[in-house]
Motif scaffolding. Structure first.
Motif, short mmCIF file in Angstrom:
data_model
loop_
_atom_site.label_atom_id
_atom_site.label_comp_id
_atom_site.label_asym_id
_atom_site.label_seq_id
_atom_site.Cartn_x
_atom_site.Cartn_y
_atom_site.Cartn_z
N UNK A 65 -78.14 -8.13 1.85
CA UNK A 65 -77.50 -6.87 1.52
C UNK A 65 -76.23 -6.68 2.33
N UNK A 66 -76.20 -7.22 3.54
CA UNK A 66 -75.09 -7.01 4.45
C UNK A 66 -74.05 -8.12 4.30
N UNK A 67 -73.39 -8.16 3.17
CA UNK A 67 -72.42 -9.21 2.89
C UNK A 67 -71.27 -9.20 3.88
N UNK A 68 -70.79 -8.00 4.22
CA UNK A 68 -69.66 -7.91 5.13
C UNK A 68 -70.01 -8.50 6.50
N UNK A 69 -71.23 -8.25 6.98
CA UNK A 69 -71.66 -8.79 8.27
C UNK A 69 -71.76 -10.32 8.20
N UNK A 70 -72.26 -10.85 7.10
CA UNK A 70 -72.34 -12.30 6.94
C UNK A 70 -70.95 -12.92 6.97
N UNK A 75 -66.75 -16.03 9.63
CA UNK A 75 -65.37 -16.11 10.09
C UNK A 75 -65.29 -16.34 11.59
N UNK A 76 -66.16 -15.68 12.34
CA UNK A 76 -66.21 -15.85 13.80
C UNK A 76 -66.61 -17.29 14.14
N UNK A 77 -67.62 -17.80 13.44
CA UNK A 77 -68.08 -19.18 13.68
C UNK A 77 -66.99 -20.19 13.31
N UNK A 78 -66.29 -19.91 12.21
CA UNK A 78 -65.22 -20.81 11.79
C UNK A 78 -64.09 -20.81 12.81
N UNK A 79 -63.81 -19.65 13.39
CA UNK A 79 -62.75 -19.56 14.39
C UNK A 79 -63.12 -20.32 15.66
N UNK A 80 -64.41 -20.25 16.06
CA UNK A 80 -64.84 -20.91 17.29
C UNK A 80 -65.10 -22.40 17.12
#
Length: 97
Positions: A65-70, A75-80
């Motif tokens: 349900x929490x698409x924005x959080x996913x 995005x955070x994982x991709x940046x790191x």
């Protein structure tokens, strides 16, 4: 028209275009072609990732349900660690953190 005939026709048309341009393509045409190929590849990668993620969530019976959080976490994982999206490491512990 079969595939081989279509490919031959495309090559002939490309050859005619080169003859008309006297075998000298402007650098702008080459740049636009390279940009187009890069954008097609990027779009293919995005669609493939989205479909794989959707299938993985569906296979595990996850109703997210929490698409924005996913998307924020991805995005955070991709940046790191951008390489973790392309290279499989095999560690289940790092994948579940």
């Amino acid at each position: 028209m079969r595939l081989a005939e279509a490919q031959r026709a495309c090559l002939q048309l490309g050859g005619y275009a080169l003859v008309v341009l006297e075998f000298a393509l402007p650098w702008q045409a080459v740049a636009w072609a390279a940009l187009g190929v890069a954008l097609i590849g990027l779009t293919n990668l995005d669609v493939s990732f989205a479909l794989a993620l959707w299938m993985a969530l569906r296979a595990r019976g996850i109703v997210f349900i929490q698409t924005r959080e996913l998307l924020r976490r991805l995005g955070w994982r991709f940046k790191l660690q951008p390489s973790s999206f392309l290279v499989h490491r095999g560690d289940l512990e790092t994948a579940t953190r």
